[in-house]
Design an enzyme around this catalytic site. Structure first.
Site, PDB file in Angstrom:
ATOM      1  N   HIS A 415      22.334 -62.167  14.630  1.00  0.00           N
ATOM      2  CA  HIS A 415      21.533 -61.220  15.398  1.00  0.00           C
ATOM      3  C   HIS A 415      22.456 -60.231  16.107  1.00  0.00           C
ATOM      4  CE1 HIS A 415      17.667 -62.972  14.669  1.00  0.00           C
ATOM      5  NE2 HIS A 415      18.032 -64.156  15.126  1.00  0.00           N
ATOM      6  N   CYS A 464      21.259 -56.390  12.742  1.00  0.00           N
ATOM      7  CA  CYS A 464      20.351 -55.302  13.099  1.00  0.00           C
ATOM      8  C   CYS A 464      21.038 -54.314  14.052  1.00  0.00           C
ATOM      9  CB  CYS A 464      19.096 -55.853  13.768  1.00  0.00           C
ATOM     10  SG  CYS A 464      18.024 -56.755  12.642  1.00  0.00           S
TER      11      CYS A 464
END
Length: 778
Positions: A415, A464
């Protein structure tokens, strides 16, 4: 491939020692090599030979691999045969070492020199090399191979010279798969001087000597201190002529090319220069060229402050006087080979987040990229599931492995987010509403890498890049230097998500699915990543959802495949080797003899730098014990073990999706496998119990024996990543506490290569598998 009869006895001692270190392991080492070479009767080892090699481990500086190589040297083993056997056991690191050595054995002793000649005359370019028998030559004009008869000889003869022959020439010297290139040589047409008639001599033998004629004289110059000086003297001669430069009538011993280059002149270089051009029969002198050295131009005070930003800001830029064009005094060579002083990679994959969506792909992505980077001679540290403190400590240890000219690569899968142009990697213990203080800023890491004067900084961020609404703080990283060696490869664009493809078993991220096909290409890093972006752009499923973004200021043609050249920094290189090696030491195999007569083996293999698999085998048991099993238990609470998956009969059942049983020693023997994760959290030495359960013939009651085993601190646990690091880059590991014997037993080869049976994620199959893929963004 031509027969390569170069004997191992001709290899340098340091190469044999390095090769022995690679073979000192039980997974793919000297024992497996001994089986491979035994196909040739004269290299077959007796039981006594094998035992003698094995006993070397009892010595603090002993090496079974070195002892076995000495046996091969005594029996006149060739490099070709050793290479064939290393390929059979799939020891890629050793194969790469010998291949590089084969290349290093070839030395160009006579370089082709640039020549200027008149139309219709003859030009002879000479390239000579020393090395193993059977060298072959290939001449190229630019990128085109010269197929004429002399294009495959040490001397390339161009006659009669025409306009089409002008250009750049280079010679490749080959021996099997190994090759080296000469320097580039330029061939140019000039107008004939008075008294020289164009024509091509009918013979190039010494009997047809035609004299020496200088067709381009050195020119007088005015230079400033610190400038580069370039003097050229070109001649036509048959046989080809040699040059010797003189400064103020004194010979310049190292200046024997037609081009005299002085990269940084001082007042000591002022004076008169002449060039003597000679062959076996003639000698001529060039006209004198006077070099005048004036004051340095570096202190020129003509600077101006200009900026067109929203707020005026001073930027220093030099002024160029009107009508004066800047000239490149010393142009770069046509083709320059770049080298790294070392290559180091830190790969982090975070999957098991405590407060966020679990990921699947980082494990396979890190494993596959690790194997590919090892093939390019990177020192790889691969870690899974790190918390904030462990990520900070891992980066600090990574920085310790960097130095001047080192190629550093950081890959992160997990992440992440991006705010105000800064990228943040999220550790597994980040709270639900995390901010920058809970994460690691990539730009801060780049600042610290630049302090090491690295040769190349590559960041591959598989995460991301959406904005984090919980974080309104604009982090100010340290001031970046202008180094022109930075490459950022983002798996996706700004404010977009990166995806992984979930399958049964092994999952891959979209980025790695395409990167792994091209990362080993011998191309400039940015060119390679551009091709990956093009491949991803043709993939129908992710079109409009994920696209690779490349940011770079890389000015040189540096590639991840560049070779390592350690001559200028051998001490630093050895220190890095030691620092890296102690963090990748696997325990040696343990053999336990129980009171009942059962003999058990404990073996160890590394899946990642912080994940280890232990396998147990029954090697011998008395006849009165028909059945028995040895299982591991009582592990410390520091490490992470899934008890439901411990002591399993297959690696897959044990949770290891990436290790391959056939790459472990003696895969035909039945084993029980236990996978140990999070070794970085181990506080003390790893201690556990081996529980042996067995029954005697005609007795139903099961008997149990237990033995406690201590295997030290394996792999990355030595680095104590769980501990807080000081602000400066310092390691918690003291190299003084690591014995040479301990270091020599390490081998990263315990981390096997990725299975070739895995299906490749190909665009051609996109329509067929679209319904079977489950996307999940990082």
């Amino acid at each position: 491939m031509e027969e390569f009869n170069y004997s191992l006895a001709n290899l340098p001692v340091e190469v044999l020692d390095r090769l022995a270190t690679m073979l000192d392991n039980s997974t793919c080492g000297w024992r497996q090599l001994a089986q491979a070479v035994s196909e040739e009767p004269k290299f077959r080892c007796s039981e006594r030979d094998v035992t003698s090699c094995s006993l070397q481990v009892l010595s603090a500086t002993g090496s079974p691999g070195r002892s076995f190589l000495d046996l091969l040297v005594e029996r006149a083993c060739s490099m070709l045969f050793l290479l064939q056997c290393l390929r059979k056991i799939d020891h890629r690191e050793a194969v790469q070492l010998l291949t590089v050595m084969a290349t290093e054995l070839i030395r160009v002793t006579v370089q082709p020199s640039s020549q200027r000649a008149t139309l219709g005359s003859q030009v002879v370019l000479t390239c000579k090399a020393s090395g193993p028998p059977g060298l072959s030559y290939q001449w190229f004009k630019g990128k085109e191979e010269i197929l004429e008869a002399t294009g495959h000889t040490p001397e390339l003869i161009v006659c009669p010279l025409g306009p089409e022959h002008q250009g750049s020439y280079i010679c490749r010297v080959n021996h099997g798969n190994a090759c080296v290139f000469s320097q580039w040589a330029q061939v140019r047409l000039v107008q004939p001087s008075p008294g020289i008639s164009p024509g091509c001599s009918s013979s190039i033998f010494s009997g047809s000597s035609s004299g020496v004629h200088i067709i381009y004289q050195p020119k007088s110059q005015v230079a400033s201190e610190g400038d580069a000086l370039l003097l050229e003297c070109t001649a036509v001669a048959n046989p080809p002529a040699q040059c010797q430069w003189y400064h103020n009538s004194a010979p310049m011993p190292q200046s024997k090319a037609c081009l005299l280059k002085i990269p940084c002149v001082t007042t000591a270089h002022r004076g008169q220069y002449r060039c003597k051009v000679f062959n076996l029969y003639h000698e001529v002198w060039s006209e004198p060229a006077t070099v005048t050295i004036g004051p340095t131009s570096i202190t020129d005070p003509s600077w101006v402050a200009v900026d067109r930003g929203l707020e005026s800001q001073e930027v220093d830029r030099p002024i160029i006087s009107a009508g004066v064009c800047p000239q490149m005094t010393n142009p770069p060579p046509l083709s320059k080979q770049f080298y790294a002083t070392d290559k180091v990679a830190l790969l982090i994959g975070n999957l098991n987040y405590r407060y966020h969506t679990q990921l699947s792909a980082p494990m396979a992505d890190v494993h596959e990229l690790s194997n590919l980077l090892r093939q390019m001679d990177f020192k790889v540290v691969s870690l899974l599931d790190l918390n904030w403190q462990e990520m900070h400590s891992a980066v600090t240890e990574f920085l310790l492995l960097l130095g001047k000219g080192v190629y550093g690569l950081l890959y992160f899968a997990g992440h992440g987010y991006e705010n105000y142009g800064n990228s943040f990697m999220v550790p597994i213990d980040a709270p639900a509403s995390y901010t920058s203080e809970h994460c690691l800023c990539v730009q801060n890491i780049l600042t610290r890498m630049q302090e090491k004067e690295t040769g190349l900084n590559v960041f591959l961020l598989d995460m991301c890049r959406k904005r984090n609404p919980n974080d309104e703080v604009a982090v100010q990283p340290g001031l970046l230097k202008v180094t022109a060696n930075i490459v950022f490869g983002y798996a996706t664009c700004v404010d977009a998500e990166a995806y992984e493809v979930r399958r049964e078993g092994v999952s891959n991220g979209i980025f790695i699915s395409f990167l792994k096909r091209r990362v080993c290409e011998d191309e400039k890093v940015t060119v390679m990543l551009d091709r990956v972006a093009e491949d991803m752009g043709r993939f129908e499923i992710t079109r409009g959802r994920q696209a690779l973004e490349l940011r770079s200021n890389l000015s040189e043609r540096r590639s991840l495949t560049d070779l390592i050249q350690t001559s200028d920094c051998s001490v630093a290189y050895s220190t890095r080797n030691l620092q890296w090696a102690v963090a990748h030491v696997l325990p040696k195999s343990h053999f336990i003899q129980f009171d009942c007569g059962v003999k058990v083996q404990l073996g160890f293999a590394a899946e990642f730098s912080n994940i280890m698999v232990i396998y147990t085998r029954i090697l011998d048991k008395p006849k009165e014990i028909p059945t028995c099993s040895a299982q591991l238990t009582d592990f410390p609470e520091d490490v992470d073990i899934d008890l439901k998956k411990s002591n399993q009969e297959t690696l897959l059942e044990a949770g290891s999706l990436l290790l391959i049983k056939e790459q472990l020693p003696s895969p035909e023997l039945p084993s029980l496998y236990t996978r140990i994760r999070s070794l970085q959290r181990l506080k003390m030495e790893l201690t556990f119990a081996v529980c042996l359960r067995y029954t005697y013939v005609n007795l139903e009651d099961e008997v149990e024996e237990r033995r406690n085993v201590t295997v030290g601190k394996p792999l990355v646990s030595k680095l104590n990543l769980r501990q807080l690091r000081p602000n400066s880059d310092s390691s918690s590991l003291s190299l003084d506490t690591c014995t040479i014997a301990e270091v020599s037993s390490f081998s990263e080869d315990f981390a096997p290569l990725a299975s070739d049976t895995w299906s490749l994620f190909a665009p051609a199959n996109a329509d067929k598998c679209q319904d079977k893929m489950n996307y999940h963004s990082y």
